[in-house]
Design a protein around this motif. Structure first.
Motif, PDB file in Angstrom:
ATOM      1  N   VAL A 117       0.866  -1.181   0.000  1.00  0.00           N
ATOM      2  CA  VAL A 117       0.000   0.000   0.000  1.00  0.00           C
ATOM      3  C   VAL A 117       0.899   1.226   0.000  1.00  0.00           C
ATOM      4  O   VAL A 117       1.681   1.431   0.940  1.00  0.00           O
ATOM      5  CB  VAL A 117      -0.937   0.030   1.219  1.00  0.00           C
ATOM      6  N   ALA A 118       0.815   2.015  -1.061  1.00  0.00           N
ATOM      7  CA  ALA A 118       1.605   3.238  -1.175  1.00  0.00           C
ATOM      8  C   ALA A 118       0.703   4.416  -0.831  1.00  0.00           C
ATOM      9  O   ALA A 118      -0.177   4.789  -1.615  1.00  0.00           O
ATOM     10  CB  ALA A 118       2.163   3.380  -2.581  1.00  0.00           C
ATOM     11  N   LEU A 119       0.902   4.982   0.339  1.00  0.00           N
ATOM     12  CA  LEU A 119       0.072   6.078   0.832  1.00  0.00           C
ATOM     13  C   LEU A 119       0.908   7.348   0.918  1.00  0.00           C
ATOM     14  O   LEU A 119       1.933   7.380   1.607  1.00  0.00           O
ATOM     15  CB  LEU A 119      -0.491   5.732   2.217  1.00  0.00           C
ATOM     16  N   HIS A 120       0.484   8.390   0.214  1.00  0.00           N
ATOM     17  CA  HIS A 120       1.115   9.700   0.366  1.00  0.00           C
ATOM     18  C   HIS A 120       0.202  10.567   1.223  1.00  0.00           C
ATOM     19  O   HIS A 120      -0.987  10.704   0.934  1.00  0.00           O
ATOM     20  CB  HIS A 120       1.346  10.373  -0.983  1.00  0.00           C
ATOM     21  N   LEU A 121       0.766  11.150   2.275  1.00  0.00           N
ATOM     22  CA  LEU A 121      -0.045  11.877   3.249  1.00  0.00           C
ATOM     23  C   LEU A 121       0.583  13.240   3.511  1.00  0.00           C
ATOM     24  O   LEU A 121       1.485  13.380   4.338  1.00  0.00           O
ATOM     25  CB  LEU A 121      -0.143  11.066   4.543  1.00  0.00           C
ATOM     26  N   HIS A 122       0.107  14.231   2.789  1.00  0.00           N
ATOM     27  CA  HIS A 122       0.547  15.600   3.046  1.00  0.00           C
ATOM     28  C   HIS A 122      -0.197  16.183   4.243  1.00  0.00           C
ATOM     29  O   HIS A 122       0.364  16.973   5.003  1.00  0.00           O
ATOM     30  CB  HIS A 122       0.312  16.462   1.801  1.00  0.00           C
TER      31      HIS A 122
END
Length: 404
Positions: free
Chosen positions: A167-172
């Protein structure tokens, strides 16, 4: 929703002005109860924006409206204002923002600019099958309210062979972690979480690794939004050895007329289709396992397509960059058929993204492009993930977590 015993539901006669108070505005929605004569009351959720009021216009008598104390005020308007309000919402461009709750029309009472902004959001919600006055909001109110922290456990892992999932999660926006953690916590199949964030956040990192041992947290430069961090992982081989990768990010609207709840609806509708339940996870994995030609799968409601029957320019200002990258992949853009998943969230086989990986495009992003709209590299690449999968010999598939 129980009405205030000291404020009985107001019978609607004529046009009213509905003024949501600060609590509802900051939350992004107002709970309203509507009841027709002789019918059971029904509760609806009205998306509201900061400083935005609404006209309420019932189509028939015998309808009552209620809301919790301290949430809003309801005031009847004069005949002249009522006529102008009704005339305004009959214009084609403005009628798109009218919501119909059990025969009661509710539409913005703000400036022309506020009205058009609200119309734009409602129009997109209808196109994506998530209208606030539709049945989907009665079946899935969490699209507006969010998911409760306590989530049921996922279904037993019955998929064989057990897939290797990344799971590739980007969280700004770190405040969205709790929502995503709730949904990932429903899964029963094992996975490895790759979290990319744009600045050091020790508290978030400790929460992530405590909830999902083995999670890998990376700090990346705030450039390319969610696309560049994903490309960095892909190019470095982070997904090598995995059967499937799920790309998601903490999408949040922070402008567009300050009707922020519509951005939340978009994000949550995407999550509903991709990650919201163990059952949906199993459905998607079986889809890939049953058809080895599927290389990428994304939300049907955000599948944007043009073909010879309905030619549309889906590339806009991105066309020169899209065409240049497609040619470098060895798969030039040809004909009228083109599609992509708007929002850039999907499931994929890592090998289906090999044509993009080979180009090593993560180094091409410029920090000066941060915040740019169409024309920036990340927006061009948003339109090329499906194309890359086809260039690798796979096809794109649409999925949904509900019937649309």
């Amino acid at each position: 929703m129980a009405p205030d015993p000291h404020q009985p539901p107001a019978p609607l006669r004529g046009v009213y002005l509905l003024r949501p108070f600060a609590a509802a505005q900051s939350r992004g929605y107002l709970k309203i109860g509507l009841q027709k004569a002789g019918a059971q009351p029904r509760e609806w959720l009205l998306p509201v924006g900061l400083g935005l009021n609404f006209f309420v216009d019932p189509e028939q008598t015998g309808v009552t409206l209620s809301f919790a104390p301290g949430e809003a005020a309801l005031e009847r308007v004069g005949r002249g204002t009522a006529m102008l309000a009704r005339l305004r919402r009959r214009f084609k461009t403005l009628s798109l923002g009218v919501l119909n709750f059990d025969g009661v029309k509710i539409f913005p009472a703000g400036s022309k600019r506020q009205y058009k902004t609200y119309c734009k959001h409602v129009r997109f919600a209808r196109i994506s099958q998530t209208p606030p006055d539709g049945d989907i909001m009665r079946e899935h109110p969490e699209l507006i309210t969010g998911w409760p922290p306590a989530a049921p456990a996922g279904a037993p892992a019955t998929i064989t062979p057990t897939p290797r999932i990344a799971v590739a999660l980007h969280l700004h926006y770190a405040d969205l972690w709790s929502e995503i953690a709730t949904l990932l916590g429903r899964w029963s199949l094992p996975f490895t979480l790759f979290l990319t964030i744009t600045s050091e956040n020790k508290d978030l990192t400790s929460r992530v690794t405590a909830a999902f041992p083995g999670a890998i947290v990376r700090i990346v430069e705030n450039s390319g939004r969610d696309v560049r961090p994903f490309l960095l992982l892909l190019e470095e081989g982070a997904f090598d050895g995995f059967d499937f990768v799920c790309k998601i990010h903490g999408k949040k609207s922070v402008s567009h007329g300050r009707v922020l709840i519509f951005g939340d609806i978009w994000r949550r509708a995407t999550f509903l289709d991709l990650i919201a339940t163990g059952a949906q996870l199993h459905k998607i994995i079986r889809l890939f396992q049953d058809d080895p030609k599927i290389g990428i799968a994304g939300p049907a409601r955000f599948f944007i397509v043009s073909d010879s029957a309905a030619p549309r320019d889906l590339l806009g200002n991105n066309r020169p960059v899209v065409e240049e990258i497609a040619a470098r992949m060895g798969a030039p853009i040809q004909g009228d058929t083109f599609d992509f998943f708007e929002g850039t969230m999907f499931w994929a086989r890592p090998q289906a993204l090999e044509p993009l990986r080979r180009l090593q495009l993560s180094a091409a992003f410029q920090t000066s492009d941060a915040g740019r709209g169409n024309g920036a590299l990340e927006h061009a690449l948003e339109r090329l993930f499906n194309h890359a999968a086809r260039a690798a010999g796979f096809r794109a598939e649409q999925v949904t977590g509900t019937i649309i």
